[in-house]
Design an enzyme around this catalytic site. Sequence first.
Site, mmCIF file in Angstrom:
data_model
loop_
_atom_site.group_PDB
_atom_site.id
_atom_site.type_symbol
_atom_site.label_atom_id
_atom_site.label_comp_id
_atom_site.label_asym_id
_atom_site.label_seq_id
_atom_site.Cartn_x
_atom_site.Cartn_y
_atom_site.Cartn_z
ATOM 1 N N GLY A 104 0.826 -1.210 0.000
ATOM 2 C CA GLY A 104 0.000 0.000 0.000
ATOM 3 C C GLY A 104 0.856 1.254 0.000
ATOM 4 N N ASP A 127 5.403 -10.163 5.517
ATOM 5 C CA ASP A 127 4.788 -11.169 4.638
ATOM 6 C C ASP A 127 5.705 -11.650 3.517
ATOM 7 O OD1 ASP A 127 2.484 -10.800 6.129
ATOM 8 O OD2 ASP A 127 1.637 -9.339 4.740
ATOM 9 N N ARG A 162 -2.784 -33.372 22.352
ATOM 10 C CA ARG A 162 -3.636 -32.384 21.688
ATOM 11 C C ARG A 162 -3.178 -32.104 20.261
ATOM 12 N NH1 ARG A 162 -3.772 -28.369 26.885
ATOM 13 N NH2 ARG A 162 -5.756 -29.107 27.708
HETATM 14 O O1 F6P Z 1 1.057 -6.836 5.983
HETATM 15 C C1 F6P Z 1 1.574 -7.123 7.216
HETATM 16 C C2 F6P Z 1 0.538 -7.732 8.139
HETATM 17 O O2 F6P Z 1 1.164 -8.007 9.362
HETATM 18 C C3 F6P Z 1 -0.184 -8.953 7.612
HETATM 19 O O3 F6P Z 1 0.539 -10.146 7.741
HETATM 20 C C4 F6P Z 1 -1.436 -8.930 8.442
HETATM 21 O O4 F6P Z 1 -2.480 -9.599 7.787
HETATM 22 C C5 F6P Z 1 -1.727 -7.472 8.575
HETATM 23 O O5 F6P Z 1 -0.502 -6.792 8.398
HETATM 24 C C6 F6P Z 1 -2.338 -7.093 9.889
HETATM 25 O O6 F6P Z 1 -2.645 -5.736 9.849
HETATM 26 P P1 F6P Z 1 -3.089 -4.871 11.108
HETATM 27 O O7 F6P Z 1 -1.872 -4.608 11.929
HETATM 28 O O8 F6P Z 1 -3.654 -3.646 10.525
HETATM 29 O O9 F6P Z 1 -4.065 -5.708 11.870
#
Ligand code: F6P
Length: 341
Positions: A104, A127, A162
């Site tokens: 983004g 990621d 588990r």
């Molecule tokens: O893009 C990084 C990340 O940590 C993703 O792995 C995760 O889905 C997202 O950001 C979580 O975003 P937020 O901190 O806005 O909950």
Amino acid sequence: MRIGVLTAGGDCPGLNAVIRSVVHRAVTNYGDEVIGFEDGYAGLLEGRYRALDLDAVSGILARGGTILGSSRLQRDRLREACDNAQDMAREFGIDALIPIGGEGTLTAARMLSDAGLPVVGVPKTIDNDISSTDRTFGFDTAVGVATEAMDRLKTTAESHQRVMVVEVMGRHAGWIALESGMAAGAHGICLPERAFDPADLVKMVEERFARGKRFAVLCVAEGAHPAEGSMDYGHGEIDQFGHERFQGIGTALAYELERRLGKEAKPVILGHIQRGGTPTAYDRVLATRFGWHAVEAAHQGEFGRMTALRGTDVVMVPLAEAVTELKTVPKDRMDEAESVF
Ligand code: F6P
């Protein structure tokens, strides 16, 4: 030269190492002035910034989070920023802006660059899903945290016979699940890239118990999803930043497995613990190299580009290339991990 730096989007271990590196290279080598905008692009739009000298970045190399703060940018505010891009550069007197962020942030960086702001991007995300760089810093730390969590969960799972369903981050790309699952020897790995059938996981767990094994650990990416019709699981809504809100596959799958297996299955959601805390040595080094190269690029006038790791080299690639497609886990990488379902 006057350089502005900001961190935007979800935070990530290594952001402070980039900020420190930018300041060191810019101030020590070029005698530049560096300012840091607060809370991502919001600080740029609202004129909130502070001077960053060597003292301001002292001791932050190993610190998680970002000393500048971060935020996600809403689309209407991005349009506002693009409309005023050149005025903003003039107002703050910046000759270069270094935004550090994920998909983004880099998309916004590209738009601001197209609108006339001199931008050099630095990619970050736990990621590891930005296609034009082999690695992003933060990923190694997240994989380490998830691996250690699964190592720990194995011992308690075995004591209680588990099944542990460990949900890790990764909405559209399952790199964290793949690599931490492999490193921890997870018995099942579920990725967003390949729909799984819970019946296969049930079979795997039953076979393990039949062989005398007393536990199982599954590593599930938050964006993993069951094959159509194989289990009840709803998709979430889209939030204000265009991101899908997930309904909690870890919890849903643990519930489903417990019901089908008649054995205890516990969900463990690792969540933001994967993003917090000190970066690994690998991430500190990569972040430091990216910061160094970003300053060099600014001085060479290489705007509209971002740093990227190719093999062992840091190169500059067009921002346009950076954000065209997401780097997802390819089939051959899944094939190497026997436990991908
Ligand atoms: O893009 C990084 C990340 O940590 C993703 O792995 C995760 O889905 C997202 O950001 C979580 O975003 P937020 O901190 O806005 O909950």
